[in-house]
Design a protein around this motif. Sequence first.
Motif, PDB file in Angstrom:
ATOM      1  N   ASP A 519      -1.671   4.403   1.785  1.00 48.77           N
ATOM      2  CA  ASP A 519      -0.619   5.601   1.413  1.00 48.77           C
ATOM      3  C   ASP A 519      -0.127   4.803   0.183  1.00 48.77           C
ATOM      4  OD1 ASP A 519       0.721   3.731   2.508  1.00 48.77           O
ATOM      5  OD2 ASP A 519       1.686   4.836   3.723  1.00 48.77           O
ATOM      6  N   ASP A 520      -0.162   3.928  -0.124  1.00 48.08           N
ATOM      7  CA  ASP A 520       0.042   3.203  -1.712  1.00 48.08           C
ATOM      8  C   ASP A 520      -0.491   3.360  -2.890  1.00 48.08           C
ATOM      9  OD1 ASP A 520       3.248   2.598  -0.274  1.00 48.08           O
ATOM     10  OD2 ASP A 520       2.202   0.716   0.953  1.00 48.08           O
ATOM     11  N   ALA A 521       0.132   3.128  -3.964  1.00 46.79           N
ATOM     12  CA  ALA A 521      -0.767   2.713  -4.799  1.00 46.79           C
ATOM     13  C   ALA A 521      -1.602   1.223  -4.410  1.00 46.79           C
ATOM     14  CB  ALA A 521      -0.175   2.425  -6.651  1.00 46.79           C
ATOM     15  N   ILE A 522      -2.244   0.639  -5.464  1.00 50.28           N
ATOM     16  CA  ILE A 522      -2.849  -0.663  -5.378  1.00 50.28           C
ATOM     17  C   ILE A 522      -2.992  -1.247  -6.500  1.00 50.28           C
ATOM     18  CG2 ILE A 522      -5.684  -1.706  -4.154  1.00 50.28           C
ATOM     19  CD1 ILE A 522      -4.193  -0.114  -2.029  1.00 50.28           C
ATOM     20  N   ASP A 523      -2.452  -2.397  -6.176  1.00 50.36           N
ATOM     21  CA  ASP A 523      -2.299  -2.957  -7.195  1.00 50.36           C
ATOM     22  C   ASP A 523      -3.233  -4.588  -7.388  1.00 50.36           C
ATOM     23  OD1 ASP A 523      -0.637  -4.141  -9.323  1.00 50.36           O
ATOM     24  OD2 ASP A 523       1.032  -4.609  -8.570  1.00 50.36           O
ATOM     25  N   VAL A 524      -4.076  -4.309  -7.895  1.00 44.75           N
ATOM     26  CA  VAL A 524      -5.069  -5.757  -7.976  1.00 44.75           C
ATOM     27  C   VAL A 524      -5.438  -6.102  -9.352  1.00 44.75           C
ATOM     28  CG1 VAL A 524      -6.866  -4.214  -6.727  1.00 44.75           C
ATOM     29  CG2 VAL A 524      -6.524  -6.666  -6.223  1.00 44.75           C
TER      30      VAL A 524
END
Length: 913
Positions: A519-524
Amino acid sequence: MPIKTTLLASSIIAILSLSTASAMAAPLQATTSADSSSELWPNAQYAANIPTIKQVLGYHLGERITTHSDMLRYFEALAKAAPDRIKLFDYGTTWEGRQLIYAAIAKPDTLAHLDQFSADMQQLADPRKTNKQQAQKLIKQLPSSVWLEHSVHGNEISSTDAAMMTAYHLLATQNDAMVDKIFANTVVFIDPLQNPDGRMRFINFYYQTVGLQPSSDRLSVEHNEPWPRGRSNHYLFDMNRDWLTITQPETAGRIKALLKYKPNIVVDLHEMQGDASYFFVPAADPINPHMSKTQIANNTLVGKNNAKYFDEFGFDYYTREVFDGFYPGYGDSWPTFYGASAATYEVASARGDHFKKTNGDILTFIDTVQKHFVASLATAETAADHREKLLTDFYQYQVDAIKAGKDDDERSFILPASDDLAGSHKLATLMAKHGVEVRQADKAFSACGKDYSAGAYVIDTAQPRGRFVKTLFTQQVDMDKPFLTEQERRRARKLHDEIYDVTAWSLPLMYNVDSYSCDDAIDVASHSVSADAPLQGKVVNPNAKVAYLVPWGDMASGRFLTAALRQGIRVKSADKAFTTGDNHNYPAGSLIVEVKANDADLAAQVQQIANDTGAQVTGVDSSWVIKGPNFGSENTVTMSAPNVAMAWDEPTSSLNAGNTRYVIEQQFNWPVTAIRSAQLASANLSDYQVLILPSGDYSQALGESGAANLKNWVKQGGVLITLDDATRYASTPKAGLIDVQQELAYRAESKDGAPSDKADKSDSSDDNRVAGSLIKSHDELISRIETPQELPDHVSGVLANVEVDQEHWLTAGVKPEVVSLVIGNDMFTPIKLASGKNVAWFSDEKHLLASGYMWQQNRKQLAYKPFLIYQPTGNGMVIGYTQDPTARGYLDGLNVMLMNTIFRAAAHATPLR
């Protein structure tokens, strides 16, 4: 080159030119004769400098069905005559080498800056780059656009000729307010022929069979195409179902062009059975829930304007029936997910020059051309009339899509760098082909409590194509409850349901790859994945001393096998999993390429094949194995390069035959020999190690002697693979090829006291009378009128979970659970151990349905029934699939299983030498 008209063709043209249809009612009193294009649009004034069809092709519109080459000639003539208002563009080449084009028609200033129009539409399509003020500025100056798609089904002939008439009318008409308005406000794109290969198959058949004069009799040969008909393309695909997985070059080019311009209205022009009238939007229920209300409302605007002109011309039409808006993989539904309003138009087909309807009316080819032409102009006018609204709605669609993604519980979808690297890579690059933003992680990361390694693919739904991602990646897309309630009611009344096509299409399920949501944006740290990004193959220890090992279980290893066999490389395959001395585990089916058994240039060959296929290869300097079979064990087999034959022509399903041939030839890279089904009854098949019977009832084509011929061939070491309906044929007593039986519908036992189906005869002398009985409820009425022995109810198409035996060599490398498409009502008894083995079967009732809508009774009865059946016979074997593993070429998750049933089965057969 111009067509050389034969004496017979000249006679036909002369006769056709005399045919007319009755005049239409006021106020637009037009005739449907073929004498002049102007009669299709009354009172039109055409400029002399724009060439007519007659001037270029030598016949009036409607006198002949236009060939692909003549269509090209005519559009080229238009482009030469009016280069400032029409441009032609190539968008691909068919399997048979035919050119695919689209035309752009616009006012000179717009046409001269078409690339700028494309760039502006891309700006409008991304609110992350274009704020509301900037968007409003673009909307004030941009034209709207409409894209007209013609003849995706090759035997739906009228729309290509209508496309030519539409282009001519737009370019040649003078002093016409409607056309002036279209040029002032709209770009009209015309794809005149989506399926040239199928169209030419139909045209060749038609003119080879037409007589001194065309017949209107539906029994006439010219109205009854032979197998495989002109509907499909070279590989016999129904290309209107190819928009999700883009297997065909025609589809790939078309999608690339649509993504370049993102036209506001897209219309796919079809034909239907000749006794109907004309269908246009609004579409029938159910509607895909990821479509917006605005898109649906805009379709109503299109339909209302069409209706206005159809009323004036006196054309019958209907809306909101049969053709729904649920499945996202049609030419009229795929564009909705970049923000277009899209629609299907269907005209009753003459399937030739003229056709006698059941009410006695004569439907002519020119009738059908005219209706599509009128609908096309009406649609272009709608785009012009509502230019600003369509562009505003298009921009708002992107805004809403991004917001919906941010608010969604499944904001991000993640494809881990799992065992099936090839499957995940193919799905990721496929989504990029669809215009979806896909990124690949450069390092390991965690998301929603789960760890992922570098190489995982990430798709954030907070993007303009987010709704498209949702509808393809979400496991279940529900039809609306009122519609389903109505279908259950109809079923209870023994009426046909109104479900038009498959009810499930989740790509991760069909590809059988792991997919997770967060349910979150993926920060990678990550990089963008392009549509043509190659799968990187790798060879560890490229100068191995003993062998090269390829883990089995994805299509990279599958293509490695076929490439190696085609190059004459000797390859072994392990029937069981094993662990090498350096503690590396290899699944069952893994390939073993021994250095000493092959030529001196093996290392270079292996490296090249790995580069070409994306396979992951490890060289070993020792054959020591600490668990599982050694390289020289009897539990390893030497892979053969089997000659594969396939039944072709009646009675095979052309779609199944074409889909299967495509998968083997284009995805497996292995040649197939097609043999006419009737020849199999007596043919000497000793040159072939594998024979595939696509879906079909072969009882008449083969008969008992044909079944005996196949049995004898199998006993001598052949591998017979039956698909779907062919398994039903193989199970019949007369065929006797596989020891299972098709099941009738399961009926619970009647309650105590219920009247018997065999009521007592009365004492009357009339033998047709029976004793009286009481029926106390509607349910009892239904039970009394049911056929005692009938097949289960038909299922339109669901995705079902299949459990796989992990201890059989036939399923080596296949995951413990795969997903199959289930269509129809075939269910079979399990095979007895004395005859063979059920190596894959449907899951239990609770877990059977992976996606879609399935009748509860079917779910109960299908549980634990076989999906893949193995029956050894003599030195060979029969392998039966109870459903179609190659449907539409999009069940990639079953490809390893299918490869096993071809290549591993051939290796395990022991043909007499």
